[in-house]
Scaffold this active site. Sequence first.
Site, mmCIF file in Angstrom:
data_model
loop_
_atom_site.group_PDB
_atom_site.id
_atom_site.type_symbol
_atom_site.label_atom_id
_atom_site.label_comp_id
_atom_site.label_asym_id
_atom_site.label_seq_id
_atom_site.Cartn_x
_atom_site.Cartn_y
_atom_site.Cartn_z
ATOM 1 N N GLU A 52 0.671 -1.039 0.521
ATOM 2 C CA GLU A 52 -0.402 -0.098 0.234
ATOM 3 C C GLU A 52 0.623 1.273 0.146
ATOM 4 O O GLU A 52 0.853 1.996 0.913
ATOM 5 C CB GLU A 52 -0.673 0.236 0.882
ATOM 6 C CG GLU A 52 -2.053 -1.161 1.167
ATOM 7 C CD GLU A 52 -3.114 -1.183 1.883
ATOM 8 O OE1 GLU A 52 -2.476 -0.038 2.588
ATOM 9 O OE2 GLU A 52 -4.027 -1.562 2.311
ATOM 10 N N GLU A 56 -5.078 -8.614 0.952
ATOM 11 C CA GLU A 56 -5.849 -8.192 2.460
ATOM 12 C C GLU A 56 -7.437 -8.277 2.088
ATOM 13 O O GLU A 56 -7.460 -7.882 0.666
ATOM 14 C CB GLU A 56 -5.289 -7.159 2.738
ATOM 15 C CG GLU A 56 -3.829 -7.399 3.373
ATOM 16 C CD GLU A 56 -3.519 -5.452 4.390
ATOM 17 O OE1 GLU A 56 -4.097 -5.055 4.214
ATOM 18 O OE2 GLU A 56 -2.339 -5.468 3.622
HETATM 19 C C1 GBH Z 1 -4.619 -1.970 5.864
HETATM 20 O O1 GBH Z 1 -4.282 -1.207 5.230
HETATM 21 C C2 GBH Z 1 -3.094 -2.137 6.227
HETATM 22 O O2 GBH Z 1 -2.143 -2.916 4.796
HETATM 23 C C3 GBH Z 1 -2.309 -3.029 7.267
HETATM 24 O O3 GBH Z 1 -1.631 -2.966 8.181
HETATM 25 C C4 GBH Z 1 -3.805 -1.981 7.777
HETATM 26 O O4 GBH Z 1 -3.758 -3.163 9.630
HETATM 27 C C5 GBH Z 1 -4.850 -3.011 7.346
HETATM 28 O O5 GBH Z 1 -5.266 -2.303 6.544
HETATM 29 C C6 GBH Z 1 -6.106 -2.256 8.902
HETATM 30 O O6 GBH Z 1 -6.073 -0.941 8.690
HETATM 31 O O7 GBH Z 1 -13.655 4.932 3.974
HETATM 32 O O8 GBH Z 1 -14.017 4.939 6.757
HETATM 33 O O9 GBH Z 1 -14.307 2.835 4.879
HETATM 34 C C7 GBH Z 1 -5.836 0.419 5.330
HETATM 35 C C8 GBH Z 1 -5.694 1.200 4.734
HETATM 36 C C9 GBH Z 1 -7.990 3.101 4.636
HETATM 37 C C10 GBH Z 1 -7.522 1.270 4.483
HETATM 38 C C11 GBH Z 1 -8.657 3.467 5.479
HETATM 39 C C12 GBH Z 1 -9.331 1.252 4.613
HETATM 40 C C13 GBH Z 1 -10.998 3.135 4.495
HETATM 41 C C14 GBH Z 1 -11.943 3.462 6.281
HETATM 42 N N1 GBH Z 1 -7.346 1.386 5.071
HETATM 43 N N2 GBH Z 1 -9.685 2.974 4.268
HETATM 44 S S1 GBH Z 1 -13.414 4.334 5.673
#
Ligand code: GBH
Length: 437
Positions: free
Chosen positions: A159, A352
Amino acid sequence: GTTGPGTPLPRFPDGFLWGVSTSAHQIEGAAGEREPSVWDAFAAEPGRIKDGSTAAVACDHVHRHREDVALLAGLGVDAYRFSVSWPRAGSPGGLDFYDRLVDDLCAAGVRPVPTLFHWDLPARLDWRERDTAARFAQYVSTVAERLGDRVTQWITLNEPAEHTLLGHALGVHAPGERLLFDALPVAHHQLLAHGLAVRALRAAGARHIGVANSHGPTWPASRAEADVAAADFYDMLLNRLFADPLLLGAYPAGLGELMPGDVEADLRIIAEPLDWYGINYYAPACVGAPQENGSDVGGVSVPAELPFSLREIEGYPVTDFGWPVVPEGLTELLTGFRDRYGDRLPPIVVTENGCSYEGLDDQARIAYLDGHLRALHRALAAGVDVRGYFVWSLLDNWEWAEGYTRRFGLVHVDYATQRRTPKASYAWFQEVLRAQR
Ligand code: GBH
């Protein structure tokens, strides 16, 4: 009904790769046995991490990896996606740990799928510097030399979109910079690092090279022109900025000019052919025109000066994190990728997918995973070539700026005792895997 956790899942193709994911900084602990990363420095700053915690111990996985490999074997997964910590790999004896882990995984019949960068940059380095990309490739060569006799499947980066946006543009993740659009070189340097790493891995004889990019459909907040334009802009920043260079060898219109260096030459490196393309999917984003006070959704606050704002998605259940549960977003995403990239798109692996809920009897997690597997299957039925699915995560772990307050694991971790307890979702996934054999 004919769908839902009550009815068996449809059959997935033979050879479909079933796995679970983790990352080094979130589970390893043993912080004293490696050089510092940007996350150590960031977590030490007051107010950065919700519960004031650090990942110095986390799941103490470095000292308990035998037990964790046994949990993987008991689950019955084909593959385990973990990450190699660059700060540990660069420390004396640091690669010994991964050497043992890979041996144990192979002995347990679980395929190791290492990610080479999952956000824990050595604290002495900086993605604003072009040289970091070359250093990354050197580190990757060292890891490939050490593990390449047993590891066949590799992931370069996790990411880069989130690392750029959250870490360098908005400052809610390490290294905590608020550069807004000045963070674009950070994206370019990570993409360059990816391309150089692909070359380094090929030189070391690696096959099955992929990436794990964060993607989701972007839904405009309304049909109003300003909302549609803002959503398209956000989609470009989070999706196309990271997929187009890898798959098409070009930046979305207007962005290449903002990148540092000889961008055309770099793009030839960045677009090194991949054997497969990893997608991390959690939820769609709902995006509208900027708002006077910015926005604050899903743990991400966007300042008013950016040309978009994030909005809550209405009408869907939400996880404990507040993220909406939208399985059909995964079907939309996968079919959209096929439509946009066509024959430039290698086979996809969902690297993921998961959710944060409290409790050992985590029926809501089962419903989430079940719904997303059905959504993935609909994409298969529509002809999208998806070869695998990894749950985030094996263990409850240190969820970045949220510290220990979010639990994504199939296995519960009591951080006071380090006791692991499989949740209902672990038994459910075990049954899914059995039924698919
Ligand atoms: C991943 O990032 C990471 O790779 C991992 O390390 C982490 O633990 C895991 O996800 C869980 O967070 O608009 O309210 O639906 C994910 C990055 C950023 C994806 C926020 C989902 C949506 C929030 N995320 N996003 S919302």
